[in-house]
Design an enzyme around this catalytic site. Structure first.
Site, PDB file in Angstrom:
ATOM      1  CE  LYS A 192      -4.330  -1.496   1.715  1.00 50.46           C
ATOM      2  NZ  LYS A 192      -5.407  -2.038   2.567  1.00 50.46           N
ATOM      3  NE  ARG A 206      -7.707  -8.728   0.963  1.00 50.47           N
ATOM      4  CZ  ARG A 206      -7.658  -7.659   0.225  1.00 50.47           C
ATOM      5  NH1 ARG A 206      -6.573  -6.828  -0.188  1.00 50.47           N
ATOM      6  NH2 ARG A 206      -8.285  -7.650  -0.739  1.00 50.47           N
TER       7      ARG A 206
END
Length: 379
Positions: free
Chosen positions: A327, A361
């Site tokens: 991210k 995740r």
């Protein structure tokens, strides 16, 4: 004689047993080895003075601002610190005290009883061509090949979504989302892949979620945080688990100057309310997973605060998921493209696991499997 300083000991009981400490002393000593810190916001000044003295009397400590002793303000923020044994003592002692200290005692009891779950890897499959990381985009047969590869590499959960939730992403119609998901769901059902691994549907569109649940999926990953009762009812109908994620705004707007008075308090209150609603509609707490939503309406400092304090969210008795894979927060720390962010991803996820996350995740299953195996060996 030689002496050396020990690093962090995760399994304290195992370390004591290896030393051949008598069985009766293992539990007692293990509690004395674990140092805990609690931030108490807006504690009434009389309560702060009482708690300070009670903490000192047993060898713990309460850090308070200088004006507390003179009662210059009605409330103060404080940091309570001590061993697990100290906190157990205070959780009993403060039950008899006034000025809100009974609530402090009850909250300490909740934290001390928080359950620890085994770590699982959730692999990410995006059945679209718009996700921020190109390496996660797959369609139909290619997605199935990647799913089987992730299973072989150690994933126990596969999360599949057909709509990008990257910052600024456009909305997609329910018809288009279902058209993207249907081929993947049909193959999973036909090959009974759900017998090998847990499948999670990354969607908040009821028609898509129900189709996935009918295809063998048993987890709903809802980035809107169970804001639609329809999804909660679907989870109950199909006996599925539900992951509640916190997001400020929508994917289109969430990174437009997000603001919190206190990110920990706001997200904690959010989970408290959403869990209550889920339970009222029939979902058992054991079937709820919490995701603080790294990058979903948060600045870099918000994200770092949540990762540092992730242990807090174990207080709800639910599994905690972390999802920071590749991210943009990594780019803000060390300039990089999504393709270059695996090292930063591993650093974040390992720290989150140390701090209480039990589901990771990620896009890179094999690398995470190896990193977590090394972390367990060091612990």
């Amino acid at each position: 004689m030689k002496i050396y300083q020990l690093g962090h000991i995760t399994d304290k009981k195992a370390a004591l047993k290896a030393l051949n400490v008598e069985s009766g002393g293992v539990d007692i000593m293990a509690k004395k080895m674990e140092l805990l810190h609690f931030f108490i916001k807006d504690l009434k000044t009389p309560a702060a003075n009482i708690l300070k003295q009670d903490a000192l009397s047993i060898g713990a400590e309460l850090a308070v601002p200088g004006g507390v002793i003179l009662c210059e303000k009605p409330t103060y923020d404080c940091i309570l610190m001590g061993t697990r044994k100290h906190m157990e003592t205070l959780s009993r002692k403060e039950l008899a005290q006034p000025f809100g200290l009974k609530t402090v005692a009850m909250e300490l009891k909740r934290f001390l009883s928080a359950k620890t779950y085994p770590t699982q890897i959730m692999g990410v499959i995006n059945a679209n061509d718009d996700s921020f990381f190109s390496g996660s985009r797959f369609k139909a047969e290619d997605a199935i090949r990647k799913i089987k590869e992730m299973i072989d590499k150690g994933a126990t959960i596969i999360d599949i979504g057909a709509v990008s939730s990257r910052p600024g992403a456009d909305e997609v119609s329910a018809e288009e989302e279902l058209a993207r998901m249907k081929p993947v769901c049909d193959i999973i059902k036909a090959e009974k892949l759900y017998e090998q691994v847990t499948f999670s549907v990354d969607s908040y569109t009821p028609v898509v979620v129900e189709y996935a649940l009918q295809s063998g999926f048993t987890l709903i990953n809802d980035i809107t945080g169970a804001s639609d009762d329809t999804l909660i009812k679907l989870a109950v109908k199909y006996d599925a688990r539900l992951c509640i994620m916190h997001m400020k705004g929508t994917p289109k707007t969430m990174q437009s100057d997000p603001h919190y008075d206190d990110v920990m308090v706001e997200i904690s209150d959010f989970f408290e309310a959403r869990i209550a609603q889920c339970e009222a509609l029939g979902i058992q707490r054991k079937n709820i997973i919490l995701d603080v939503g790294i990058g979903f309406g948060k600045t870099l400092e918000h994200n770092l605060t949540l990762i540092r304090n992730m242990a807090h969210f174990k207080v709800f008795g639910c599994e905690v998921l972390v999802g920071a894979s590749r991210k943009g927060m990594i780019d803000k720390i060390s300039t990089s493209t999504p393709e270059q962010r695996l090292p930063g991803t591993l650093a974040i996820h390992l720290k989150a696991v140390e701090n209480g996350a039990s589901i990771v995740r990620c896009h890179d299953v094999a690398e995470h499997q190896q990193a977590l195996a090394v972390l367990r060996a060091m612990q």
